[in-house]
Scaffold this active site. Structure first.
Site, PDB file in Angstrom:
ATOM      1  N   HIS A 163       4.181 -71.378 -26.237  1.00 41.03           N
ATOM      2  CA  HIS A 163       3.519 -71.954 -25.344  1.00 41.03           C
ATOM      3  C   HIS A 163       4.212 -72.285 -23.928  1.00 41.03           C
ATOM      4  O   HIS A 163       4.645 -73.555 -23.779  1.00 41.03           O
ATOM      5  CB  HIS A 163       2.869 -73.379 -25.640  1.00 41.03           C
ATOM      6  N   CYS A 200       7.244 -70.307 -37.363  1.00 38.13           N
ATOM      7  CA  CYS A 200       8.502 -71.092 -37.516  1.00 38.13           C
ATOM      8  C   CYS A 200       8.432 -71.390 -39.151  1.00 38.13           C
ATOM      9  O   CYS A 200       7.433 -71.803 -39.482  1.00 38.13           O
ATOM     10  CB  CYS A 200       8.336 -72.413 -36.788  1.00 38.13           C
ATOM     11  N   HIS A 209      -5.978 -75.549 -32.125  1.00 38.62           N
ATOM     12  CA  HIS A 209      -4.583 -75.132 -31.958  1.00 38.62           C
ATOM     13  C   HIS A 209      -4.371 -73.903 -32.686  1.00 38.62           C
ATOM     14  O   HIS A 209      -4.955 -73.649 -33.671  1.00 38.62           O
ATOM     15  CB  HIS A 209      -3.811 -76.428 -32.073  1.00 38.62           C
ATOM     16  N   GLU A 229      -1.670 -73.150 -34.267  1.00 38.49           N
ATOM     17  CA  GLU A 229      -1.096 -73.358 -35.634  1.00 38.49           C
ATOM     18  C   GLU A 229      -2.169 -74.066 -36.714  1.00 38.49           C
ATOM     19  O   GLU A 229      -1.988 -73.653 -37.758  1.00 38.49           O
ATOM     20  CB  GLU A 229       0.083 -74.596 -35.330  1.00 38.49           C
ATOM     21  N   THR A 232       2.526 -79.607 -37.466  1.00 38.68           N
ATOM     22  CA  THR A 232       3.956 -80.071 -37.415  1.00 38.68           C
ATOM     23  C   THR A 232       4.231 -80.776 -35.904  1.00 38.68           C
ATOM     24  O   THR A 232       5.277 -81.306 -35.901  1.00 38.68           O
ATOM     25  CB  THR A 232       4.884 -78.773 -37.110  1.00 38.68           C
ATOM     26  N   CYS A 281       7.605 -81.861 -37.399  1.00 38.70           N
ATOM     27  CA  CYS A 281       8.898 -81.400 -37.497  1.00 38.70           C
ATOM     28  C   CYS A 281      10.144 -82.281 -36.861  1.00 38.70           C
ATOM     29  O   CYS A 281       9.653 -83.210 -36.348  1.00 38.70           O
ATOM     30  CB  CYS A 281       8.906 -79.839 -37.046  1.00 38.70           C
ATOM     31  N   SER A 335       1.309 -78.453 -27.571  1.00 39.10           N
ATOM     32  CA  SER A 335       0.934 -79.907 -28.329  1.00 39.10           C
ATOM     33  C   SER A 335       2.085 -80.748 -28.156  1.00 39.10           C
ATOM     34  O   SER A 335       2.041 -82.020 -27.780  1.00 39.10           O
ATOM     35  CB  SER A 335       0.715 -79.457 -29.766  1.00 39.10           C
ATOM     36  N   ASN A 336       3.265 -80.408 -28.609  1.00 39.30           N
ATOM     37  CA  ASN A 336       4.541 -81.320 -28.594  1.00 39.30           C
ATOM     38  C   ASN A 336       4.790 -81.629 -27.167  1.00 39.30           C
ATOM     39  O   ASN A 336       4.918 -83.113 -27.210  1.00 39.30           O
ATOM     40  CB  ASN A 336       5.633 -80.672 -29.377  1.00 39.30           C
TER      41      ASN A 336
END
Ligand code: SF4
Length: 315
Positions: A45, A100, A128, A130, A169, A199, A228-229
């Site tokens: 992203h 990943c 999302h 993922e 994650t 993660c 997201s992260n």
């Protein structure tokens, strides 16, 4: 005379091993098979990353149906539902999975619970990629999604005694702990990973923001709105007391007026944001302030993931 300002640079920040690997996969695929190489969804992203791969010959598409049969296709770092590689194989396409390995680990966990006859609750964000990829590892109805503590009260599992949980994650470590606690309170028999599936890169970047938060008046997180992260880092900054905690795609998006009289600013970058964008932000501050840069390092990362075998073999 420019005003003095200290930039507290969080470390670790920016690219994680999964993002590094995904970008390397596209670059290696381009040098192995030539352009164009198709990529289903943004490989990671970040517009800067996507644009630079596009310039080298990658073609980004939304669905496998947008790809021709005779060109290689790469699946993004977020993972894909099982139906996608199955369809690529049915069409005899060359495909490379850039999921990943830490997301693949959650897929394997989900499969294991399914084989043990457990229904799953996934903690994650609806829509999302993922989450779509992980839920798509199993038949519909086997994975129930919750986003918040409030959602837990509305769950109607098949059998409350036969439940497991998995997580996206890239969640907030603190918020997820709350949801896990609510799940355990409502379903005491629920099983799950020893911690959660968040993660190392997400955890480390959030810890670094918490460490700089007491020193700063404002936090800038370099990242994309759909990352997201990165968005979680903004939330962690706000929760840790930063009155200004902003997401910026790059230096040109900095809201200088919002920074006001701030003289201590924290800078970090989400796992899909390249370091060149951090350098750009620092340069933009130097144009306006007499800048001192202080590094606040809370962990060192030396994780590397191998690229898939198909890219290591000769054509
Ligand atoms: Fe993998 Fe974590 Fe990076 Fe996502 S943020 S690609 S799960 S290492």
């Amino acid at each position: 005379m420019k005003p003095a300002l200290t930039l507290y640079l969080a470390a670790p920040r920016g690219f994680c091993a999964g993002v590094d690997r995904a970008i390397k996969i596209v670059e290696m695929a381009l040098s192995k098979w030539g352009a164009p190489v198709y990529v289903r969804h943004e490989i990671v992203h970040n517009k800067f990353v996507v644009d630079s791969l596009r310039a080298k010959g990658a073609v980004f598409v939304e669905e496998l149906s947008d790809c021709p049969d005779d060109r290689p296709v790469i699946f993004s770092a977020h993972g894909v539902p099982k139906s996608v590689p199955a369809e690529a194989s049915r069409r005899n396409m060359i495909w490379v999975d850039a999921t990943c390995p830490l997301v693949s680990k959650v897929h394997i966990e989900a499969e294991r619970h399914f084989e043990d006859g457990l229904q799953m609750v996934m903690i994650g964000h609806a829509g999302h990629p993922e989450v779509l990829g992980t839920m798509g590892q199993l038949p519909a109805g086997e994975v129930l999604l919750v986003e918040t503590v409030a959602d837990v009260a509305h769950l109607s599992p098949r059998d409350p005694e036969r439940l497991a949980f998995i997580t996206q994650t890239t969640l907030s470590v603190d918020d997820t702990a709350g949801v896990v606690a609510a799940l355990k309170a409502r379903f005491p028999a629920i099983t799950g990973p020893a911690k959660e599936d968040i993660c190392y890169a997400t955890t480390n970047r959030q810890a670094a923001v918490k460490a700089i938060a007491p020193k700063i008046d404002a936090l800038l997180v370099i990242g994309a709105p759909n990352s997201s992260n990165s968005r979680r880092l903004v939330e962690v900054g706000s929760a840790a007391g930063c009155a200004v905690s902003h997401l910026v795609g790059r230096a040109s998006e900095i809201d200088w007026a919002a920074l006001g009289e701030a003289r201590a600013v924290g800078v970090t970058a989400g796992a899909s944001a390249p370091e060149v964008l951090v350098d750009e932000v620092i340069a933009a501050f130097r144009d306006r302030y007499e800048v001192t840069v202080e590094l606040v390092e809370t962990a060192r990362e030396d994780i590397e993931f191998k690229v898939p075998r198909i890219l290591r073999e000769p054509v």
